[in-house]
Scaffold this motif. Structure first.
Motif, PDB file in Angstrom:
ATOM      1  N   UNK A  88      13.610  16.009 -10.676  1.00  0.00           N
ATOM      2  CA  UNK A  88      12.400  15.655 -11.443  1.00  0.00           C
ATOM      3  C   UNK A  88      11.308  16.709 -11.244  1.00  0.00           C
ATOM      4  N   UNK A  89      11.024  17.063 -10.013  1.00  0.00           N
ATOM      5  CA  UNK A  89       9.901  17.982  -9.761  1.00  0.00           C
ATOM      6  C   UNK A  89      10.264  19.403 -10.204  1.00  0.00           C
ATOM      7  N   UNK A  90      11.511  19.800 -10.017  1.00  0.00           N
ATOM      8  CA  UNK A  90      11.913  21.149 -10.446  1.00  0.00           C
ATOM      9  C   UNK A  90      11.859  21.275 -11.966  1.00  0.00           C
ATOM     10  N   UNK A  91      12.318  20.223 -12.656  1.00  0.00           N
ATOM     11  CA  UNK A  91      12.278  20.254 -14.120  1.00  0.00           C
ATOM     12  C   UNK A  91      10.844  20.226 -14.638  1.00  0.00           C
ATOM     13  N   UNK A  92      10.003  19.435 -13.979  1.00  0.00           N
ATOM     14  CA  UNK A  92       8.588  19.383 -14.392  1.00  0.00           C
ATOM     15  C   UNK A  92       7.974  20.772 -14.266  1.00  0.00           C
ATOM     16  N   UNK A  93       8.281  21.445 -13.171  1.00  0.00           N
ATOM     17  CA  UNK A  93       7.733  22.795 -12.989  1.00  0.00           C
ATOM     18  C   UNK A  93       8.296  23.766 -14.035  1.00  0.00           C
TER      19      UNK A  93
ATOM     20  N   UNK B 124       6.579  23.057 -17.375  1.00  0.00           N
ATOM     21  CA  UNK B 124       5.180  23.501 -17.443  1.00  0.00           C
ATOM     22  C   UNK B 124       5.144  25.034 -17.563  1.00  0.00           C
ATOM     23  N   UNK B 125       6.044  25.695 -16.872  1.00  0.00           N
ATOM     24  CA  UNK B 125       6.105  27.163 -16.973  1.00  0.00           C
ATOM     25  C   UNK B 125       6.453  27.595 -18.388  1.00  0.00           C
ATOM     26  N   UNK B 126       7.408  26.884 -18.988  1.00  0.00           N
ATOM     27  CA  UNK B 126       7.816  27.213 -20.354  1.00  0.00           C
ATOM     28  C   UNK B 126       6.673  26.916 -21.340  1.00  0.00           C
ATOM     29  N   UNK B 127       6.070  25.739 -21.208  1.00  0.00           N
ATOM     30  CA  UNK B 127       5.024  25.324 -22.150  1.00  0.00           C
ATOM     31  C   UNK B 127       3.797  26.230 -22.104  1.00  0.00           C
ATOM     32  N   UNK B 128       3.446  26.685 -20.903  1.00  0.00           N
ATOM     33  CA  UNK B 128       2.222  27.484 -20.760  1.00  0.00           C
ATOM     34  C   UNK B 128       2.503  28.972 -20.576  1.00  0.00           C
ATOM     35  N   UNK B 129       3.761  29.367 -20.701  1.00  0.00           N
ATOM     36  CA  UNK B 129       4.174  30.773 -20.534  1.00  0.00           C
ATOM     37  C   UNK B 129       3.636  31.333 -19.212  1.00  0.00           C
ATOM     38  N   UNK B 130       3.963  30.640 -18.137  1.00  0.00           N
ATOM     39  CA  UNK B 130       3.465  31.055 -16.813  1.00  0.00           C
ATOM     40  C   UNK B 130       4.438  32.063 -16.200  1.00  0.00           C
TER      41      UNK B 130
ATOM     42  N   UNK C 253       4.896  10.993  -6.399  1.00  0.00           N
ATOM     43  CA  UNK C 253       6.193  11.098  -7.100  1.00  0.00           C
ATOM     44  C   UNK C 253       6.154  10.495  -8.505  1.00  0.00           C
ATOM     45  N   UNK C 254       5.597   9.299  -8.612  1.00  0.00           N
ATOM     46  CA  UNK C 254       5.668   8.630  -9.910  1.00  0.00           C
ATOM     47  C   UNK C 254       4.799   9.347 -10.954  1.00  0.00           C
ATOM     48  N   UNK C 255       3.653   9.815 -10.536  1.00  0.00           N
ATOM     49  CA  UNK C 255       2.783  10.553 -11.464  1.00  0.00           C
ATOM     50  C   UNK C 255       3.447  11.849 -11.921  1.00  0.00           C
ATOM     51  N   UNK C 256       4.160  12.492 -11.014  1.00  0.00           N
ATOM     52  CA  UNK C 256       4.858  13.734 -11.364  1.00  0.00           C
ATOM     53  C   UNK C 256       5.986  13.421 -12.349  1.00  0.00           C
ATOM     54  N   UNK C 257       6.674  12.320 -12.107  1.00  0.00           N
ATOM     55  CA  UNK C 257       7.758  11.901 -13.013  1.00  0.00           C
ATOM     56  C   UNK C 257       7.221  11.653 -14.432  1.00  0.00           C
ATOM     57  N   UNK C 258       6.107  10.920 -14.531  1.00  0.00           N
ATOM     58  CA  UNK C 258       5.544  10.643 -15.870  1.00  0.00           C
ATOM     59  C   UNK C 258       5.044  11.939 -16.506  1.00  0.00           C
ATOM     60  N   UNK C 259       4.389  12.790 -15.719  1.00  0.00           N
ATOM     61  CA  UNK C 259       3.944  14.078 -16.262  1.00  0.00           C
ATOM     62  C   UNK C 259       5.150  14.858 -16.791  1.00  0.00           C
TER      63      UNK C 259
ATOM     64  N   UNK D 136       5.759  16.371 -20.489  1.00  0.00           N
ATOM     65  CA  UNK D 136       6.124  17.760 -20.804  1.00  0.00           C
ATOM     66  C   UNK D 136       7.323  17.783 -21.759  1.00  0.00           C
ATOM     67  N   UNK D 137       8.301  16.898 -21.527  1.00  0.00           N
ATOM     68  CA  UNK D 137       9.478  16.830 -22.413  1.00  0.00           C
ATOM     69  C   UNK D 137       9.040  16.430 -23.824  1.00  0.00           C
ATOM     70  N   UNK D 138       8.141  15.466 -23.889  1.00  0.00           N
ATOM     71  CA  UNK D 138       7.609  15.001 -25.183  1.00  0.00           C
ATOM     72  C   UNK D 138       6.904  16.152 -25.911  1.00  0.00           C
ATOM     73  N   UNK D 139       6.121  16.898 -25.141  1.00  0.00           N
ATOM     74  CA  UNK D 139       5.370  18.011 -25.723  1.00  0.00           C
ATOM     75  C   UNK D 139       6.328  19.090 -26.252  1.00  0.00           C
ATOM     76  N   UNK D 140       7.395  19.342 -25.511  1.00  0.00           N
ATOM     77  CA  UNK D 140       8.396  20.312 -25.975  1.00  0.00           C
ATOM     78  C   UNK D 140       9.032  19.830 -27.273  1.00  0.00           C
TER      79      UNK D 140
END
Ligand SMILES: *Cc1c(COP(=O)(O)O)cnc(C)c1O
Length: 359
Positions: free
Chosen positions: A49-54, A57-63, A240-246, A250-254
């Motif tokens: 979950x946390x690795x995918x979230x990161x 976010x990197x993909x969405x914001x071109x980090x 953890x739960x806030x990171x999961x929802x975030x 991010x998936x929704x935004x993609x």
């Protein structure tokens, strides 16, 4: 009960699909037999979950690779202290005062060093972004601090100051992922989640690697960015739960096409509302047009009683949390990513009807 259109400045609306999915997974996440709320932050499930979230976010914001992404706690407000604690090596920073959140950052930074306020819009209740005169910038400052989008006053930067070698630090709390930004312009950028990316409890920090490891010696461990960066945000139990929802957001935004596509929708939503305000005989926006926020739209009538009547009737009609901040008065519609175009159109229709009925 039906769902309302929630115009709250934060915590604010989340995408319907995200809540639906979280609901489906609440008792049994991905075959784990438990909720994300119950699982170890060291488990394989949460690690994914946390690795995918990161990654998202990197993909969405071109980090780029030379930036760290951290998921921290303590809200946006803790960043006001962490930034000086970690970056004030010479003991001074530049700051632009564009409202309450800049002021809070200033007050906190003053505990650790000198704050040079290069410009302020306080003279007009912060209804504009002040012009910046680079001759007032300190080329020797540890960093230069701005609040990118001013949640309370409804202003935002459209051009960034050129701070040369001084790292630009920005509070993105109420605009992150709402429009495309060039993250490489910043040394550090942060955002509390509860405006645009998820539930309260997690704060995203994006930081250029070369700025890590400069914390004062007496810096508390939990407030040292390097500790969190080195531990992949798992030094201690993360939210953890806030990171999961975030992560779901991010998936929704993609799926929606990413930040550029979302920006188009946000510009459309803001235009619908501002066009109406510019043509109304009753309502008007409070911000100088060129500095208007895409996310937070404060507006007023010239009559406090009428404002109160509007808020009351809007609430009854399912348009909630429209009351403005006490320092501005009137109303404020926060129209973050999760607010659909239909919500803004429906609000404008309601405002038109109110205007006709209360002429
Ligand atoms: C909401 C907000 C904050 C404060 O966030 P907390 O998570 O409540 O500490 C800081 N800056 C801006 C611009 C905000 O909108």
């Amino acid at each position: 009960m039906e769902r309302v259109y929630n115009f709250s400045a934060g915590p604010s609306m989340l995408p319907y699909e995200v809540l639906e999915q979280a609901g489906k997974e609440i008792l049994n996440y991905n075959g784990s037999g438990m909720s994300v709320m119950e699982m170890s932050h060291r488990s394989k499930w949460f690690d994914d979950i946390i690795k995918e979230a990161e990654a998202d976010i990197r993909e969405l914001m071109h980090i780029p690779e030379n930036y760290k992404v951290m998921f921290l706690q303590g809200g946006g407000s803790t960043q006001f202290a962490m930034i000086p604690l970690n970056l004030m090596t010479k003991g001074k920073c530049d700051l632009v005062n564009t409202g309450q959140w800049s002021k809070k950052a200033m007050q906190e930074a003053k505990k650790f060093g000198t704050v040079n306020v290069v410009a302020s819009s306080e003279d007009k209740v912060f209804n504009y972004i002040p012009a910046l005169d680079s001759s007032k910038f300190d080329p020797d400052a540890d960093y230069f601090y701005i609040t990118y989008n001013n949640t309370i006053y409804g202003t935002r930067y459209t051009t960034l100051p050129d701070t040369g070698n001084v790292p630009l630090v920005a509070d993105l709390s109420s605009m992150i992922m709402s429009e495309e930004i060039d993250i490489t312009k910043f040394g550090l950028a942060f955002a509390g989640a509860q405006k645009n990316i998820g539930p309260a409890g997690v704060t995203v920090v994006i930081m250029r690697e070369d700025l890590l490891g400069k914390a004062k010696e007496n810096c508390p461990t939990m407030l040292d960015y390097k500790i969190h960066a080195d531990a992949g945000s798992l030094y201690n139990t993360p939210p953890c739960y806030s990171i999961y929802i975030a992560g779901l957001v991010f998936k929704w935004l993609k799926k929606m096409g990413g930040v550029a596509a979302m920006q188009k929708v946000n510009e459309e939503k803001a235009a619908i509302l501002y066009d109406f305000l510019d043509n109304s005989m009753m309502f008007r926006g409070t911000v100088v047009p060129k500095d208007r926020s895409l996310m937070n739209v404060p507006f007023v009538t010239d009559d406090d009683e009428l404002n109160a009547k509007f808020i009351k009737e809007a609430t009854a009609a399912g348009f909630v949390n429209l009351k403005g901040h006490r320092t501005v008065g009137g109303m404020r519609a926060s129209i973050y990513n999760a607010m659909p175009v239909e919500g803004v159109k429906a609000l404008v229709e309601f405002m038109k009807k109110f205007e006709t009925e209360n002429k």
